[in-house]
Design a protein around this motif. Structure first.
Motif, mmCIF file in Angstrom:
data_model
loop_
_atom_site.group_PDB
_atom_site.id
_atom_site.type_symbol
_atom_site.label_atom_id
_atom_site.label_comp_id
_atom_site.label_asym_id
_atom_site.label_seq_id
_atom_site.Cartn_x
_atom_site.Cartn_y
_atom_site.Cartn_z
ATOM 1 N N ASP A 179 20.869 -1.386 -32.462
ATOM 2 C CA ASP A 179 19.861 -2.073 -31.647
ATOM 3 C C ASP A 179 20.259 -1.965 -30.186
ATOM 4 O O ASP A 179 21.379 -2.323 -29.810
ATOM 5 C CB ASP A 179 19.771 -3.543 -32.060
ATOM 6 N N GLY A 180 19.371 -1.460 -29.363
ATOM 7 C CA GLY A 180 19.649 -1.376 -27.942
ATOM 8 C C GLY A 180 19.462 -2.716 -27.261
ATOM 9 O O GLY A 180 18.634 -3.529 -27.684
ATOM 10 N N LYS A 181 20.208 -2.977 -26.185
ATOM 11 C CA LYS A 181 20.091 -4.254 -25.500
ATOM 12 C C LYS A 181 18.732 -4.447 -24.834
ATOM 13 O O LYS A 181 18.328 -5.561 -24.517
ATOM 14 C CB LYS A 181 21.189 -4.409 -24.456
ATOM 15 N N GLU A 182 17.983 -3.332 -24.652
ATOM 16 C CA GLU A 182 16.652 -3.459 -24.049
ATOM 17 C C GLU A 182 15.616 -3.930 -25.052
ATOM 18 O O GLU A 182 14.466 -4.179 -24.713
ATOM 19 C CB GLU A 182 16.209 -2.126 -23.432
ATOM 20 N N GLY A 183 16.016 -4.019 -26.329
ATOM 21 C CA GLY A 183 15.102 -4.487 -27.362
ATOM 22 C C GLY A 183 14.984 -6.004 -27.352
ATOM 23 O O GLY A 183 15.492 -6.698 -26.473
ATOM 24 N N GLY A 184 14.340 -6.520 -28.369
ATOM 25 C CA GLY A 184 14.208 -7.969 -28.489
ATOM 26 C C GLY A 184 12.857 -8.455 -28.028
ATOM 27 O O GLY A 184 12.492 -8.280 -26.876
ATOM 28 N N THR A 185 12.100 -9.072 -28.951
ATOM 29 C CA THR A 185 10.771 -9.557 -28.614
ATOM 30 C C THR A 185 10.746 -11.064 -28.411
ATOM 31 O O THR A 185 9.780 -11.599 -27.900
ATOM 32 C CB THR A 185 9.785 -9.185 -29.735
ATOM 33 N N GLY A 186 11.785 -11.758 -28.858
ATOM 34 C CA GLY A 186 11.815 -13.205 -28.721
ATOM 35 C C GLY A 186 12.463 -13.642 -27.420
ATOM 36 O O GLY A 186 12.957 -12.835 -26.632
ATOM 37 N N ALA A 187 12.460 -14.954 -27.221
ATOM 38 C CA ALA A 187 13.043 -15.499 -26.001
ATOM 39 C C ALA A 187 14.564 -15.420 -26.062
ATOM 40 O O ALA A 187 15.168 -15.605 -27.109
ATOM 41 C CB ALA A 187 12.597 -16.951 -25.823
ATOM 42 N N ALA A 188 15.182 -15.138 -24.919
ATOM 43 C CA ALA A 188 16.637 -15.049 -24.824
ATOM 44 C C ALA A 188 17.059 -15.492 -23.433
ATOM 45 O O ALA A 188 16.290 -15.385 -22.477
ATOM 46 C CB ALA A 188 17.101 -13.615 -25.079
ATOM 47 N N PRO A 189 18.294 -15.999 -23.284
ATOM 48 C CA PRO A 189 18.796 -16.334 -21.936
ATOM 49 C C PRO A 189 18.713 -15.117 -21.021
ATOM 50 O O PRO A 189 19.019 -13.999 -21.444
ATOM 51 C CB PRO A 189 20.250 -16.752 -22.199
ATOM 52 N N LEU A 190 18.313 -15.335 -19.792
ATOM 53 C CA LEU A 190 18.057 -14.234 -18.867
ATOM 54 C C LEU A 190 19.282 -13.344 -18.689
ATOM 55 O O LEU A 190 19.172 -12.114 -18.668
ATOM 56 C CB LEU A 190 17.607 -14.785 -17.508
ATOM 57 N N GLU A 191 20.465 -13.970 -18.565
ATOM 58 C CA GLU A 191 21.675 -13.177 -18.367
ATOM 59 C C GLU A 191 21.960 -12.282 -19.566
ATOM 60 O O GLU A 191 22.405 -11.141 -19.419
ATOM 61 C CB GLU A 191 22.882 -14.096 -18.113
ATOM 62 N N PHE A 192 21.724 -12.789 -20.769
ATOM 63 C CA PHE A 192 21.942 -11.984 -21.968
ATOM 64 C C PHE A 192 20.927 -10.850 -22.043
ATOM 65 O O PHE A 192 21.276 -9.707 -22.342
ATOM 66 C CB PHE A 192 21.837 -12.860 -23.223
ATOM 67 N N ALA A 193 19.669 -11.166 -21.788
ATOM 68 C CA ALA A 193 18.629 -10.153 -21.872
ATOM 69 C C ALA A 193 18.858 -9.021 -20.882
ATOM 70 O O ALA A 193 18.568 -7.853 -21.168
ATOM 71 C CB ALA A 193 17.254 -10.786 -21.634
ATOM 72 N N ASN A 194 19.409 -9.339 -19.730
ATOM 73 C CA ASN A 194 19.563 -8.331 -18.679
ATOM 74 C C ASN A 194 20.922 -7.649 -18.642
ATOM 75 O O ASN A 194 21.018 -6.486 -18.228
ATOM 76 C CB ASN A 194 19.307 -8.969 -17.306
ATOM 77 N N HIS A 195 21.981 -8.341 -19.086
ATOM 78 C CA HIS A 195 23.310 -7.821 -18.768
ATOM 79 C C HIS A 195 24.326 -7.840 -19.912
ATOM 80 O O HIS A 195 25.508 -7.594 -19.662
ATOM 81 C CB HIS A 195 23.890 -8.589 -17.577
ATOM 82 N N VAL A 196 23.936 -8.167 -21.133
ATOM 83 C CA VAL A 196 24.889 -8.189 -22.242
ATOM 84 C C VAL A 196 24.457 -7.170 -23.297
ATOM 85 O O VAL A 196 23.292 -7.143 -23.696
ATOM 86 C CB VAL A 196 24.993 -9.590 -22.874
ATOM 87 N N GLY A 197 25.390 -6.348 -23.747
ATOM 88 C CA GLY A 197 25.094 -5.358 -24.776
ATOM 89 C C GLY A 197 24.845 -3.980 -24.204
ATOM 90 O O GLY A 197 24.556 -3.807 -23.013
ATOM 91 N N MET A 198 24.967 -2.977 -25.064
ATOM 92 C CA MET A 198 24.829 -1.580 -24.656
ATOM 93 C C MET A 198 23.404 -1.090 -24.897
ATOM 94 O O MET A 198 22.827 -1.348 -25.951
ATOM 95 C CB MET A 198 25.815 -0.713 -25.455
ATOM 96 N N PRO A 199 22.793 -0.381 -23.947
ATOM 97 C CA PRO A 199 21.460 0.188 -24.163
ATOM 98 C C PRO A 199 21.449 1.145 -25.353
ATOM 99 O O PRO A 199 22.493 1.682 -25.750
ATOM 100 C CB PRO A 199 21.164 0.917 -22.850
ATOM 101 N N LEU A 200 20.263 1.384 -25.895
ATOM 102 C CA LEU A 200 20.142 2.146 -27.134
ATOM 103 C C LEU A 200 20.687 3.560 -27.016
ATOM 104 O O LEU A 200 21.411 4.019 -27.906
ATOM 105 C CB LEU A 200 18.675 2.195 -27.575
ATOM 106 N N VAL A 201 20.348 4.283 -25.960
ATOM 107 C CA VAL A 201 20.750 5.684 -25.858
ATOM 108 C C VAL A 201 22.270 5.827 -25.954
ATOM 109 O O VAL A 201 22.793 6.635 -26.731
ATOM 110 C CB VAL A 201 20.226 6.304 -24.541
ATOM 111 N N GLU A 202 22.976 5.013 -25.201
ATOM 112 C CA GLU A 202 24.436 5.084 -25.228
ATOM 113 C C GLU A 202 25.006 4.569 -26.551
ATOM 114 O O GLU A 202 25.950 5.148 -27.105
ATOM 115 C CB GLU A 202 25.021 4.286 -24.062
ATOM 116 N N GLY A 203 24.439 3.465 -27.070
ATOM 117 C CA GLY A 203 24.931 2.907 -28.321
ATOM 118 C C GLY A 203 24.707 3.827 -29.497
ATOM 119 O O GLY A 203 25.594 4.014 -30.352
ATOM 120 N N LEU A 204 23.515 4.419 -29.571
ATOM 121 C CA LEU A 204 23.197 5.332 -30.658
ATOM 122 C C LEU A 204 24.085 6.565 -30.617
ATOM 123 O O LEU A 204 24.616 7.014 -31.655
ATOM 124 C CB LEU A 204 21.718 5.731 -30.566
#
Length: 536
Positions: free
Chosen positions: A342-367
């Motif tokens: 799962d890329g960090k740019e995913g997610g359809t539900g509500a999430a803390p702004l800092e997590f949504a923007n800056h935590v986790g690896m984007p899909l291209v790099e993670g995949l």
């Protein structure tokens, strides 16, 4: 409170109805009042029609005034051009993506005049290389078989499925429309961590049962994993795969609490939690604490489900920790049937702004990382890899397949198909189109038969578009896409092949201890199967 909320939605209809009546009464003093009386009466009839029609969710919840949205849609190309020229990249992406989904879901023409809407000279622009010998593909029901040597019930899955969205986050009508559409189109829906609800069962479509940290649907009274309840859920004929959720793109490493006030009898039934108590979904799992324990837990889930495909989903964080899992696979001999990245740019539900923007690896790099690590460990042929994270168009899917995925999941795309307008009200229980709400009156706006057909249409038409792109590249199946089929612009007058940026590393290079030039071997040497902590 509910009456106030209803007035927010139906207030305009009430006003025009009262104005029509008042104007009609005023005709006793002036015949000219027939003009406003007729106008307000027409608006009243329009509002009543909006309430009863089933084609537009927004009009059912917002009669009369909801037509303003369609007025703005009429001038959307000009609005989009202004946004593009203003350098507001995300909004044009969202508008274009929604437009593609809406058109394919409704089965209408999705062609556009006047060339590309992307800025082709910008750094990061990517394109597919086409062939002078294109292939005509007639069968676009593209599938991949998921299930390794230890799996006795492999699943022949579509390469484009509905990503994890829980009942509770989505309304009952939304879940029912999605699952019914999945059954009609022959693809699968991931349940999300909220358990299998009555709406999943009613839809009759294939399910990927997700087991999260809260163990909803397989939860003991103390919140721990309950094998007996897991068997009850896993043995349903609809359940085709079992997915252990480690983390999700929107908020990896973040738990949550569902307040008692938001737990309805239907949610309590699906999740196996009591009414009147806060429901905790912790950040991590209690069923295991080390990579070795995790593999044994996966093996147990496979045994309890009588050999159904078992895997896990994660957003990549510390890369070494994923390598710890892979080393545990090699040491125990217990290998999952699939991994969903799962890329960090995913997610359809509500999430803390800092997590949504800056935590986790984007899909291209993670995949890319997961694909090459599995190759390096000599396990890639045994494990199927799924990808999720803003994969909406055929191009998105093709690029994910080229980078190493075997199939793609989408939440956002299918939400658009059932009418989501990205109202950004998912966490307020006041979704304007009945998708992300437990308000029964708002849910009524989502017409299940109509939206389920749109879900099936979106899947079918997207697969057709993927078939056209595959054929244009001179390939007979999208599974044959490789990084070299894509080019990327780095800067002005500089472009690179996908092979240069995202190469496939050699099979078994980690086992053989061969340097790779990308830092894989260094992390591999610091990873251990017995613990997620690094070797000192």
């Amino acid at each position: 409170m509910e009456q106030i909320k209803s007035m927010d939605r139906y207030g305009v209809l009430a006003v025009v109805a009262i104005a029509a009546l008042a104007s009609l009464v005023a005709t006793a003093w002036s015949g000219w009042m027939l003009v406003p009386a007729a106008a307000f009466a027409a608006l009243t009839l329009l509002g009543l029609h909006d309430l009863w029609q089933s084609g537009h969710s927004i009009l059912r919840n917002y009669p009369v005034i909801g037509h303003m949205r369609f007025l703005f849609e009429g001038v959307r190309p000009e609005i989009r051009q202004y946004l593009i020229e203003s350098d507001q990249d995300e909004e044009p992406f969202s508008r274009d993506a929604r437009s593609i989904v809406y058109q394919r879901a409704k089965g209408v023409e999705d062609k556009r005049p006047f060339g590309t809407r992307k800025r082709v000279y910008d750094a990061g622009y990517a394109w597919l290389t086409h062939s002078m010998q294109p292939v005509h593909i007639t069968d676009t029901d593209f599938r991949t078989t998921i299930g390794g040597p230890d799996c006795t019930q492999p699943y022949d899955a579509s390469i484009y499925n509905i990503s994890a969205m829980s009942f509770g986050a989505l309304s009952g009508n939304a879940i029912l429309a999605l699952n019914t559409g999945a059954r009609m189109g022959g693809f699968a829906q991931d349940t999300g961590e909220g358990g299998i609800s009555r709406y999943h069962r009613q839809g009759g479509g294939d399910l990927i049962y997700q087991v999260g940290t809260g163990y909803f649907g397989c939860r003991a009274p103390d919140g721990s994993f309950c094998p007996d309840k897991f068997v009850e859920s896993a043995m349903l004929d609809q359940v085709r795969m079992i997915e252990l959720k480690l983390s999700q793109g929107a908020k990896p490493g973040h738990g949550g609490i569902l307040p008692a006030s938001k737990i309805s009898p239907e949610i309590a039934e699906a999740r196996g939690v009591p009414m009147g108590e806060d429901c905790n979904s912790p950040p991590g799992h209690s069923a295991f604490g080390t990579p070795l324990e995790m593999m044994h837990f996966l093996g147990r889930l496979r045994e309890l489900s009588q050999g159904k495909p078992v895997g896990f989903k994660l957003c990549i964080g510390h890369r070494r920790e994923f390598m710890c899992m892979v080393k545990a696979m090699l040491e125990t001999g217990i290998v999952p049937d699939f991994i969903v990245v799962d890329g960090k740019e995913g997610g359809t539900g509500a999430a803390p702004l800092e997590f949504a923007n800056h935590v986790g690896m984007p899909l291209v790099e993670g995949l890319t990382f997961v694909h090459n690590t599995m190759r390096g460990a000599g396990l890639r042929d045994r494990v199927r890899i799924g990808a999720a994270g803003k994969l909406i168009t055929a191009f998105d899917i093709a690029r994910a397949l080229a980078l190493g995925a075997d199939w793609a999941n989408s939440a956002r795309g299918y939400m658009f198909a059932i009418g989501c307008i990205q109202g950004q009200a998912c966490h307020t229980n006041r979704c304007p189109v009945g998708v992300a709400t437990q308000d029964k009156l708002r849910q009524r706006a989502l017409n299940v038969p109509d939206k389920s057909q749109r879900v099936a249409n979106f899947h079918r038409n997207t697969m057709r578009a993927l078939g056209e792109m595959t054929g244009a590249a001179g390939l007979s199946d999208p599974g044959k896409f490789l990084p070299r089929h894509f080019m990327m612009r780095q800067k002005d007058e500089a472009m690179v092949s996908g092979d240069d940026v995202f190469p496939y590393l050699p099979d078994g290079f980690l086992i053989a201890g061969e340097p790779d030039g990308f830092g894989y071997l260094d992390r591999w040497n610091r990873a251990r199967a017995a613990s997620f902590s690094p070797i000192d």
